[in-house]
Design an enzyme around this catalytic site. Structure first.
Site, short mmCIF file in Angstrom:
data_model
loop_
_atom_site.label_atom_id
_atom_site.label_comp_id
_atom_site.label_asym_id
_atom_site.label_seq_id
_atom_site.Cartn_x
_atom_site.Cartn_y
_atom_site.Cartn_z
N CYS A 140 27.64 43.90 39.82
CA CYS A 140 28.91 43.29 39.42
C CYS A 140 28.62 42.34 38.26
O CYS A 140 27.90 41.34 38.44
CB CYS A 140 29.53 42.54 40.60
N CYS A 199 36.25 42.69 34.39
CA CYS A 199 35.07 43.36 34.93
C CYS A 199 34.00 43.35 33.84
O CYS A 199 34.17 43.97 32.79
CB CYS A 199 35.40 44.78 35.35
#
Length: 261
Positions: free
Chosen positions: A200, A76
Site C-alpha cells: 500500500c 492510492c
C-alpha cells in the site's frame, strides 16, 4: 461490447487500468468496476483506475481511482505510480508527469524503471499510546508490533478498521516492525479491498513519516519492505510538518486484454 484494459502492479498492489480519454466509461458504474476487480468473476485487482483528459493546461492527465468494491476512493500511492507508467506506455508523457488525483496535484518522474511520485505534504501526525494516525492522501492507522510475519493482519486489521473512532468511514491499518535503522517491514489491511494487500503506497508513506516522527529513525530516506517488495520514501522535515515527500518504487505492466461489459 468489448472493453480494452491493462493490468499493472506496483510491489504486488495490482490494478485494472483503462484509457478513458474518450469517456468510454462513466464514473458512476460502481457495479461494473467491482465486477472487473473481482478475482473470481472478473479480471481481479485491488483497485481500478481511469486515465482521463486533464482538467487544466498544466496537467498531462487526470487520475480517477476506485477501490475493489467499486467505490471511488481516496488517493492510492502505488496506483498513482502505475498510472504514471501507463501514461508513459501510451506516449502521453515521456519521463516526467504532472497530474491531478482526488487529493490534488501530483508530480512524478521515471528514473531507471522506478517511478518517483510526489505525495501531498503532511502537517499533522496524531500520536496515541498505541498507535499514530495521519492522512497521506488516504487515512492511515500505524502501530508497532512484534513478530510481524506471524501477525493476524486480516482479523485484527478488520477490527481496527471498523472500530472506534473510524467506524463506517474506516481507516487503512498498518502493522510495522523495525528491522534496522531506516529499514522497516509493514503489512497493511486496506479499506475498500477489505483484506490485507501485498503493498500500500500511501500506507508505506505513512509508516516512513510515523517512524521519523516517533524518533525510531532520524533518516529522511526510509526503506519499507512490503510483502510485494521494497519501496523507498524520501522527505524533508520542516516547521510545518513533512514536505517534498516522494514514494519510490517499480510499476510494471502485467498484461493487456479485453473483457465483455
Amino acid at each position: 461490447m468489448m472493453l480494452t484494459f491493462y493490468k499493472y502492479q506496483g510491489t504486488g498492489n495490482d490494478f485494472v487500468i483503462i484509457d478513458n480519454r474518450q469517456s468510454i466509461l462513466t464514473k458512476n458504474d460502481t457495479k461494473l468496476f467491482a465486477r472487473l476487480c473481482d478475482r473470481k468473476f472478473g479480471i481481479g485487482a485491488d483497485g481500478l483506475m481511469l486515465l482521463e483528459l486533464p482538467n487544466n493546461e498544466q496537467d498531462d492527465f487526470t487520475m480517477v481511482y476506485f477501490n475493489a468494491d467499486g467505490k471511488e476512493s481516496s488517493m492510492c500511492g502505488n496506483g498513482g505510480r502505475c498510472l504514471v507508467a501507463f501514461a508513459a506506455y501510451l506516449g502521453v508523457i515521456s519521463d516526467t508527469a504532472t497530474f491531478t488525483a482526488i487529493d490534488g496535484p501530483h508530480k512524478a518522474t521515471i528514473k531507471k524503471d522506478l517511478v518517483h511520485l510526489q505525495m501531498q505534504n503532511v502537517s499533522l501526525i496524531e500520536k496515541f499510546d498505541t498507535h499514530l494516525f495521519l492522512d497521506t492522501g488516504s487515512p492511515h492507522h500505524v502501530t508497532m508490533v512484534r513478530e510481524l510475519a506471524n501477525y493476524d493482519v486480516k482479523n485484527i486489521g478488520r477490527k481496527i478498521r471498523n472500530g472506534a473512532p473510524y467506524f463506517e468511514k474506516g481507516s487503512n491499518v498498518n502493522f510495522v516492525e523495525k528491522k534496522q535503522d531506516g529499514v522497516f517491514d509493514v503489512r497493511t489491511y486496506e479499506r475498500g479491498v477489505e483484506d490485507e494487500t501485498l503493498s500500500c503506497g500511501t500506507g508505506v508513506t505513512a509508516v516512513a513519516l510515523s517512524m521519523h516522527a516517533t524518533n525510531l529513525t532520524d533518516r529522511q530516506e526510509v526503506v519499507v519492505n512490503t510483502l510485494g517488495g521494497e519501496l523507498k520514501v524520501t522527505f524533508q522535515e520542516t516547521e510545518n510538518g513533512y514536505e517534498n515527500i516522494f514514494l519510490i518504487g517499480p510499476a510494471k505492466q502485467v498484461f493487456k486484454g479485453e473483457i465483455e461489459w
